[in-house]
Design a protein around this motif. Structure first.
Motif, PDB file in Angstrom:
ATOM      1  N   GLY A 165       0.814  -1.204   0.000  1.00 41.33           N
ATOM      2  CA  GLY A 165       0.000   0.000   0.000  1.00 41.33           C
ATOM      3  C   GLY A 165       0.851   1.259   0.000  1.00 41.33           C
ATOM      4  O   GLY A 165       0.579   2.215  -0.734  1.00 41.33           O
ATOM      5  N   ARG A 166       1.905   1.278   0.831  1.00 40.21           N
ATOM      6  CA  ARG A 166       2.806   2.430   0.868  1.00 40.21           C
ATOM      7  C   ARG A 166       3.496   2.624  -0.483  1.00 40.21           C
ATOM      8  O   ARG A 166       3.602   3.748  -0.990  1.00 40.21           O
ATOM      9  CB  ARG A 166       3.873   2.251   1.951  1.00 40.21           C
ATOM     10  CG  ARG A 166       3.361   2.275   3.376  1.00 40.21           C
ATOM     11  CD  ARG A 166       4.526   2.191   4.357  1.00 40.21           C
ATOM     12  NE  ARG A 166       4.048   1.995   5.717  1.00 40.21           N
ATOM     13  CZ  ARG A 166       3.905   0.827   6.304  1.00 40.21           C
ATOM     14  NH1 ARG A 166       4.191  -0.286   5.644  1.00 40.21           N
ATOM     15  NH2 ARG A 166       3.467   0.735   7.547  1.00 40.21           N
TER      16      ARG A 166
ATOM     17  N   ASP B   1       2.551   1.522  -3.443  1.00 39.35           N
ATOM     18  CA  ASP B   1       1.592   1.911  -4.486  1.00 39.35           C
ATOM     19  C   ASP B   1       1.311   3.407  -4.436  1.00 39.35           C
ATOM     20  O   ASP B   1       1.172   4.057  -5.484  1.00 39.35           O
ATOM     21  CB  ASP B   1       0.296   1.116  -4.336  1.00 39.35           C
ATOM     22  CG  ASP B   1       0.441  -0.327  -4.787  1.00 39.35           C
ATOM     23  OD1 ASP B   1       1.461  -0.646  -5.429  1.00 39.35           O
ATOM     24  OD2 ASP B   1      -0.453  -1.145  -4.484  1.00 39.35           O
ATOM     25  N   ARG B   2       1.216   3.964  -3.232  1.00 41.88           N
ATOM     26  CA  ARG B   2       1.011   5.412  -3.124  1.00 41.88           C
ATOM     27  C   ARG B   2       2.235   6.171  -3.631  1.00 41.88           C
ATOM     28  O   ARG B   2       2.113   7.206  -4.290  1.00 41.88           O
ATOM     29  CB  ARG B   2       0.687   5.793  -1.675  1.00 41.88           C
ATOM     30  CG  ARG B   2      -0.696   5.327  -1.220  1.00 41.88           C
ATOM     31  CD  ARG B   2      -1.070   5.916   0.131  1.00 41.88           C
ATOM     32  NE  ARG B   2      -0.244   5.417   1.220  1.00 41.88           N
ATOM     33  CZ  ARG B   2      -0.493   4.303   1.893  1.00 41.88           C
ATOM     34  NH1 ARG B   2      -1.535   3.542   1.581  1.00 41.88           N
ATOM     35  NH2 ARG B   2       0.302   3.937   2.896  1.00 41.88           N
ATOM     36  N   GLU B   3       3.401   5.659  -3.343  1.00 42.77           N
ATOM     37  CA  GLU B   3       4.623   6.290  -3.830  1.00 42.77           C
ATOM     38  C   GLU B   3       4.704   6.221  -5.351  1.00 42.77           C
ATOM     39  O   GLU B   3       5.098   7.190  -6.024  1.00 42.77           O
ATOM     40  CB  GLU B   3       5.829   5.595  -3.198  1.00 42.77           C
ATOM     41  CG  GLU B   3       7.145   6.304  -3.414  1.00 42.77           C
ATOM     42  CD  GLU B   3       7.332   7.515  -2.520  1.00 42.77           C
ATOM     43  OE1 GLU B   3       8.333   8.227  -2.718  1.00 42.77           O
ATOM     44  OE2 GLU B   3       6.498   7.767  -1.643  1.00 42.77           O
TER      45      GLU B   3
ATOM     46  N   ALA C 203       2.129   5.976  -7.452  1.00 39.37           N
ATOM     47  CA  ALA C 203       1.113   6.873  -8.009  1.00 39.37           C
ATOM     48  C   ALA C 203       1.591   8.317  -7.976  1.00 39.37           C
ATOM     49  O   ALA C 203       1.399   9.079  -8.928  1.00 39.37           O
ATOM     50  CB  ALA C 203      -0.197   6.728  -7.235  1.00 39.37           C
ATOM     51  N   ALA C 204       2.221   8.715  -6.880  1.00 40.11           N
ATOM     52  CA  ALA C 204       2.728  10.076  -6.757  1.00 40.11           C
ATOM     53  C   ALA C 204       3.837  10.334  -7.779  1.00 40.11           C
ATOM     54  O   ALA C 204       3.878  11.387  -8.412  1.00 40.11           O
ATOM     55  CB  ALA C 204       3.238  10.317  -5.341  1.00 40.11           C
TER      56      ALA C 204
ATOM     57  N   SER D 267      -3.814   8.271 -10.684  1.00 43.40           N
ATOM     58  CA  SER D 267      -3.730   9.528  -9.953  1.00 43.40           C
ATOM     59  C   SER D 267      -3.039   9.279  -8.636  1.00 43.40           C
ATOM     60  O   SER D 267      -2.963   8.162  -8.150  1.00 43.40           O
ATOM     61  CB  SER D 267      -5.127  10.097  -9.706  1.00 43.40           C
ATOM     62  OG  SER D 267      -5.892   9.202  -8.939  1.00 43.40           O
ATOM     63  N   GLY D 268      -2.546  10.328  -8.020  1.00 48.20           N
ATOM     64  CA  GLY D 268      -1.873  10.173  -6.740  1.00 48.20           C
ATOM     65  C   GLY D 268      -1.674  11.511  -6.097  1.00 48.20           C
ATOM     66  O   GLY D 268      -2.032  12.549  -6.628  1.00 48.20           O
ATOM     67  N   ARG D 269      -1.076  11.478  -4.914  1.00 47.34           N
ATOM     68  CA  ARG D 269      -0.780  12.716  -4.218  1.00 47.34           C
ATOM     69  C   ARG D 269       0.287  13.469  -4.981  1.00 47.34           C
ATOM     70  O   ARG D 269       1.033  12.891  -5.754  1.00 47.34           O
ATOM     71  CB  ARG D 269      -0.264  12.374  -2.812  1.00 47.34           C
ATOM     72  CG  ARG D 269      -1.253  11.588  -1.990  1.00 47.34           C
ATOM     73  CD  ARG D 269      -0.545  10.853  -0.861  1.00 47.34           C
ATOM     74  NE  ARG D 269       0.319   9.804  -1.411  1.00 47.34           N
ATOM     75  CZ  ARG D 269       1.625   9.792  -1.278  1.00 47.34           C
ATOM     76  NH1 ARG D 269       2.233  10.754  -0.640  1.00 47.34           N
ATOM     77  NH2 ARG D 269       2.338   8.815  -1.789  1.00 47.34           N
TER      78      ARG D 269
ATOM     79  N   GLY E  43       5.342  12.031  -2.587  1.00 46.73           N
ATOM     80  CA  GLY E  43       5.361  10.777  -1.853  1.00 46.73           C
ATOM     81  C   GLY E  43       5.202  11.022  -0.366  1.00 46.73           C
ATOM     82  O   GLY E  43       5.089  12.158   0.088  1.00 46.73           O
ATOM     83  N   PRO E  44       5.200   9.950   0.426  1.00 41.98           N
ATOM     84  CA  PRO E  44       4.959  10.056   1.863  1.00 41.98           C
ATOM     85  C   PRO E  44       5.853  11.063   2.554  1.00 41.98           C
ATOM     86  O   PRO E  44       5.446  11.723   3.493  1.00 41.98           O
ATOM     87  CB  PRO E  44       5.217   8.632   2.366  1.00 41.98           C
ATOM     88  CG  PRO E  44       4.924   7.770   1.200  1.00 41.98           C
ATOM     89  CD  PRO E  44       5.334   8.560  -0.004  1.00 41.98           C
TER      90      PRO E  44
END
Length: 466
Positions: free
Chosen positions: A11-12, A14-16, A18-19, A52-54, A57-58
């Protein structure tokens, strides 16, 4: 616990991802022009919609760039038409995969006392993009049509060529674009690796802060990452050479993995068998032991500043785990469930991969079984019924049992390496000592998670093929 940890990390990551892709698209969008939207299938992610993403990254590892800033090294103003390539890499990386290499970077870093997500996630993503690059090129070399249950990159762009009514040879176009996709993924991997070891900027004024890692550790990280890249390429070459050399001299022979004389009444001579086994071990260590686990573990440990004695045992663990993982992949390539592996059963046979499974069958089997296995290896038209007959031969010759025993031996080595770690090391959370001694509760919990991942991976691998 292992399942929860790997899913949490995915999950972490995948967010990275996407960003990172969102930032790349944002930088490329003003430059792409109208041709981007006209491309068949352009701008579409694996799920059917735009990824799409933020905006970052985190830890802010990836920031959208300002194309007008001449000092920005990621300025793309001189390039156009990158959107289809960005989406091509994004489609493959979004299809999932095991994410084992980046997870090993991440959890080793935590087990060694590292606590900064901002520091470790770019490095973890760099290893995943390096793997993406290698998979794309590997599928071209193997003439593979499927990757992770979807069309391989060169197949997808071949089909887009046909659907768009473009001129020229569609197969050549697909391969050429896929090579570019792999090159782009590799470029991004180097970019992220550099970011992970570069000097940081403080959020108030952009003034250079202290290095994220010491100059010595940064140099060690660079050597490790470069070695990881070189070793897997060298291992791929040796595997490719071995498969072609083992095919014998007959250009018309479809598949025999040994010269025809060696398929007579007796197995290969002892010297030849030992030489071939040594070659296979070298491929296994370069392409799998080091690339799959040992180098990612070293990267995480170096980034966290782990002591040398701990890094030595972690390397021993990683080498054994990486080799066990590949040997299991060889088993699954012939005996696995396509719904789990994402590839048709028997594809390794069709592609002519000369693995330990094949080696043991040819070294141990009678003439009929050796001939059966030899004829199947590299036969692109191999049917399901023929695959089933090869599976039976691999069982009869004891080849499957031999490779399973090799896996068990390496998992035992990995367990001994974990148990030998210094008692002051973070893995004391599993191999006993007080997990909170000299550290905060949060730091101890992070170390314990990293330790549990490394020990849980061994249990996962033990059950995987079963």
């Amino acid at each position: 616990m292992f399942g929860r940890l790997i899913e949490g990390f995915r999950g972490r990551l995948d967010r990275e991802i996407a960003a990172f892709l969102a930032a790349k698209r944002a930088a490329a969008a003003p430059l792409a022009g109208p041709e981007a939207s006209a491309w068949p299938g352009g701008g579409v992610a694996a799920g059917g919609g735009p990824v799409s993403g933020r905006p970052a990254g985190p830890g802010g590892a990836v920031q959208p760039t300002d194309p007008t800033d001449p000092t920005d090294p990621t300025d793309l103003t001189e390039l156009t038409g990158l959107t289809p390539l960005i989406d091509g890499v994004g489609r493959l990386i979004a299809q999932g995969g095991k994410r084992l290499r980046p997870a090993l970077v991440y959890y080793t870093y935590r087990a060694c006392g590292g606590r900064s997500e901002e520091q470790v996630l770019p490095l973890a993503l760099a290893t995943e993009l390096l793997h993406t690059y290698l998979l794309i090129h590997d599928d071209i070399m193997d003439h593979a049509e499927v990757r992770r249950g979807q069309p391989a990159a060169h197949v997808r762009f071949r089909d887009l060529h046909r659907a768009g009514g473009l001129r020229g040879d569609a197969d050549d176009f697909g391969r050429s674009v896929a090579i570019l996709l792999g090159d782009l993924a590799h470029t991004w991997a180097v970019e992220l690796f550099t970011a992970a070891t570069a000097r940081r900027r403080d959020p108030s004024g952009g003034v250079a802060a202290a290095p994220a890692v010491s100059p010595h550790d940064a140099a060690e990280l660079s050597r490790c990452f470069s070695a990881m890249c070189e070793e897997v390429i060298g291992g791929q070459y040796l595997e490719y050479l071995l498969a072609h050399r083992a095919a014998g001299d007959g250009a018309e022979a479809k598949a025999p993995p040994l010269p025809q004389a060696a398929l007579g009444a007796a197995p290969a001579a002892g010297g030849d068998e030992r030489r071939r086994e040594a070659e296979l071990l070298r491929v296994l260590r370069l392409k799998s032991g080091r690339y799959t686990a040992e180098r990612p573990i070293q990267l995480g440990a170096l980034l966290a500043g782990a002591p040398r004695e701990a890094r030595a045992e972690l390397s021993r663990y990683g080498s054994a785990v990486g080799e066990a993982f590949q040997l299991q992949d060889d088993l699954l390539g012939v005996f696995g469930d396509p719904a789990v592996t994402g590839k048709p059963v028997g594809d390794d046979l069709r592609e002519g991969k000369f693995t330990f499974l094949i080696h043991h069958a040819l070294a141990r089997g009678g003439a009929a079984d050796r001939q059966l296995v030899a004829a199947a290896l590299g036969n692109a038209e191999l049917t399901a019924a023929e695959v089933a007959r090869v599976q039976q031969a691999l069982e009869r010759t004891g080849a499957r049992r031999a490779v399973t025993a090799m896996v068990a031996e390496r998992l035992a080595t990995a367990r001994r390496a974990l148990a030998a770690l210094p008692p002051t090391f973070g893995l004391a959370a599993v191999y006993p000592a007080d997990p909170e001694a000299g550290a905060s509760r949060a730091a101890a919990a992070a170390q314990r998670e990293g330790a549990l991942f490394l020990s849980g991976l061994l249990d996962f691998l033990w059950e995987r093929e079963r």
